[in-house]
Design a protein around this motif. Structure first.
Motif, short mmCIF file in Angstrom:
data_model
loop_
_atom_site.label_atom_id
_atom_site.label_comp_id
_atom_site.label_asym_id
_atom_site.label_seq_id
_atom_site.Cartn_x
_atom_site.Cartn_y
_atom_site.Cartn_z
N LYS A 347 -9.14 -14.72 -10.01
CA LYS A 347 -8.30 -14.90 -8.83
C LYS A 347 -7.00 -14.15 -9.07
O LYS A 347 -6.49 -14.14 -10.20
CB LYS A 347 -8.00 -16.39 -8.57
N THR A 348 -6.48 -13.52 -8.04
CA THR A 348 -5.27 -12.71 -8.18
C THR A 348 -4.32 -12.95 -7.01
O THR A 348 -4.74 -12.96 -5.85
CB THR A 348 -5.61 -11.21 -8.24
N TYR A 349 -3.05 -13.14 -7.35
CA TYR A 349 -1.99 -13.12 -6.35
C TYR A 349 -1.25 -11.78 -6.48
O TYR A 349 -0.84 -11.40 -7.57
CB TYR A 349 -0.99 -14.25 -6.58
N ASP A 350 -1.08 -11.08 -5.38
CA ASP A 350 -0.19 -9.93 -5.34
C ASP A 350 1.11 -10.31 -4.67
O ASP A 350 1.10 -10.99 -3.62
CB ASP A 350 -0.83 -8.76 -4.56
N ILE A 351 2.21 -9.91 -5.27
CA ILE A 351 3.53 -10.08 -4.64
C ILE A 351 3.93 -8.72 -4.10
O ILE A 351 3.95 -7.72 -4.83
CB ILE A 351 4.57 -10.59 -5.65
N GLU A 352 4.22 -8.67 -2.82
CA GLU A 352 4.54 -7.41 -2.15
C GLU A 352 5.99 -7.44 -1.68
O GLU A 352 6.38 -8.32 -0.89
CB GLU A 352 3.61 -7.18 -0.96
N VAL A 353 6.78 -6.51 -2.14
CA VAL A 353 8.20 -6.46 -1.81
C VAL A 353 8.40 -5.64 -0.54
O VAL A 353 7.66 -4.69 -0.26
CB VAL A 353 9.01 -5.88 -2.99
N TRP A 354 9.41 -6.01 0.23
CA TRP A 354 9.69 -5.32 1.48
C TRP A 354 10.45 -4.02 1.20
O TRP A 354 11.44 -4.01 0.47
CB TRP A 354 10.54 -6.20 2.39
N LEU A 355 9.94 -2.90 1.76
CA LEU A 355 10.59 -1.60 1.64
C LEU A 355 10.99 -1.13 3.03
O LEU A 355 10.12 -0.67 3.80
CB LEU A 355 9.66 -0.58 0.97
N PRO A 356 12.27 -1.24 3.39
CA PRO A 356 12.70 -0.85 4.74
C PRO A 356 12.40 0.60 5.08
O PRO A 356 12.09 0.92 6.23
CB PRO A 356 14.21 -1.11 4.72
N GLY A 357 12.50 1.49 4.09
CA GLY A 357 12.25 2.91 4.36
C GLY A 357 10.83 3.17 4.80
O GLY A 357 10.56 4.10 5.56
N GLN A 358 9.89 2.37 4.32
CA GLN A 358 8.49 2.49 4.72
C GLN A 358 8.13 1.53 5.84
O GLN A 358 7.03 1.61 6.40
CB GLN A 358 7.57 2.23 3.52
#
Length: 440
Positions: A347-358
């Motif tokens: 099982k895997t959790y990914d943490i995704e950070v917000w990138l305003p430029g993208q």
């Protein structure tokens, strides 16, 4: 590596697990049938070999009795039989090694079995968001960025502190040169993460080799399946691999050892360079430093007993999330579906950070629980007091977090309309009190 005894007793369960990982039904069934056939051939051969060894021992005793009874004819007949058996045993031991290798090679490329609560899906579009942080930060910062937030490479090049052209002349594509305060900011991020995980989260800081043997890479699942993703250098008569992550040396710290249960969990962290060929990423993220051949990462590794690994997975993910919360970087956490999950994970959790430029969330941490999959490849065990038998440990790994991607996130989330970058308060002690990076 999966337990062949479990596969033998649960072939249908393995077929179902492979199908959940997006294998076709035909491929899954043929793979499991082949494994069962290899296992049966090996066990039949071992049975015949054991019977031959028993007959050899018995015949040797009969030779002695025949000689004591002056029965030379019987003694010679038995000696001939023993000679034939010895030849069979010698050949049989070589055949045993061949059968062992065939079975182990087949097991070595088989992925781990997903936990029952992992959502079914084919790719990243089927991952499931479970929580997010910082929506109000996104709304509050938007006016300070101007109408169109810049991407990190636009900010860095305008500051004169991020140089892709010279890096390409030095090493080719997917390398970056950082200068001045941006180089210091990346170093500050790594030190901040280490301090947080060691002082508040109970991880032991490690300094580990950056070059490892093939058996270490096999232990954590990079070999043999993902050899093309690695860099190697000649060493003596063989080679050493550059680590793709500090997970490899830290997890292998438990290799071929028996750890007392009372000493578990082992929690380790390290800040290291990581090296990846990105063989399967042609055309993806070619601009900037989001996907590099060389990057820094703070890695988290836990070695636990079987009963604690699920709770440890939740804890590790929270430790990684704490980095982003203290930096006030918006993020979301998703659970990966069966088709997007890594080879060795249950099982895997990914943490995704917000990138305003993208205008998008991008992965900055991946936290996985592997059960005893890696432990079987490393022969890493633990022993409960007063129990005779040993058990395989459970292993976990996660990014705590990717330093280069954290730098990207800080640059984009803390950018000002004039092109400067505000330093997060949590990092200012590591930056000598500096509050802002601006063009000189």
């Amino acid at each position: 590596m999966l337990d062949i005894k479990w596969i033998r007793d649960n072939p249908a369960a393995l077929v179902e697990a492979l199908e959940r990982r997006s294998w076709s039904s035909g491929e899954a069934r043929s793979t499991v049938d082949d494994l069962i056939a290899k296992d049966e051939a090996r066990r039949e051969h071992l049975t015949a070999l054991q019977a031959s060894q028993e007959r050899r021992n018995a015949a040797s005793k009969e030779i002695g009795n025949a000689m004591r009874n002056s029965d030379a004819a019987l003694a010679e007949k038995l000696k001939a039989e023993v000679g034939e058996i010895k030849e069979f045993i010698q050949n049989g031991e070589a055949r045993e090694r061949e059968l062992d290798k065939a079975l182990n090679d087949a097991l070595a490329v088989l992925p781990n079995v997903p936990l029952a609560d992992v959502p079914f899906g084919k790719d990243e579009h089927d991952n499931v968001e479970i929580r997010r942080f910082g929506d109000e930060l996104i709304a509050r910062r938007q006016p300070r960025m101007g109408n169109k937030p810049k991407e990190h490479f636009e900010i860095g090049e305008a500051l004169g502190l991020m140089d892709f052209e010279r890096a390409a002349r030095l090493s080719g594509s997917r390398f970056t040169v950082l200068k001045g305060q941006l180089a210091r900011l990346e170093r500050a991020l790594g030190q901040f993460m280490l301090d947080l995980h060691t002082s508040e989260h109970g991880y032991t800081e490690m300094q580990v080799p950056l070059l490892v043997r093939d058996d270490a890479l096999f232990g954590t699942g990079q070999l043999p399946k993902f050899e093309e993703d690695l860099f190697f250098t000649p060493h003596g008569d063989g080679r050493l691999g550059l680590i793709p992550t500090a997970e490899v040396p830290m997890t292998n710290m438990a290799r071929e050892e028996i750890t007392p249960a009372e000493k578990l969990p082992l929690r380790m962290t390290a800040l290291t360079p990581c090296f990846r060929s990105e063989a399967g990423s042609a055309g993806r993220d070619t601009r900037g430093m989001l996907r590099q051949h060389q990057f820094y990462k703070v890695e988290l590794v836990s070695v636990t007993d079987a009963e604690s690994s699920i709770a440890e997975h939740e804890r590790m993910t929270e430790c990684a999330e704490a980095v982003l919360k203290k930096l006030e970087l918006p993020f979301r956490t998703v659970v990966l579906c069966t088709g997007d999950m890594g080879f060795g994970a249950r099982k895997t959790y990914d943490i995704e950070v917000w990138l305003p430029g993208q205008n998008a969330y991008r992965e900055i941490s991946s936290c996985s629980v592997c059960g005893d999959f890696q432990a079987r490849r490393m022969d890493a065990r633990y022993k409960v007091k007063d129990e005779k038998a040993t058990r395989f440990v459970h292993t976990l790994n996660g990014s705590g977090t990717a330093v280069g991607r954290a730098l990207i996130a800080v640059m984009e989330n803390y950018q000002e309309e004039d092109g400067s970058v505000t330093i997060p308060e949590a990092l200012r002690p590591y930056m000598g009190g500096l509050e802002r990076i601006a063009a000189s």
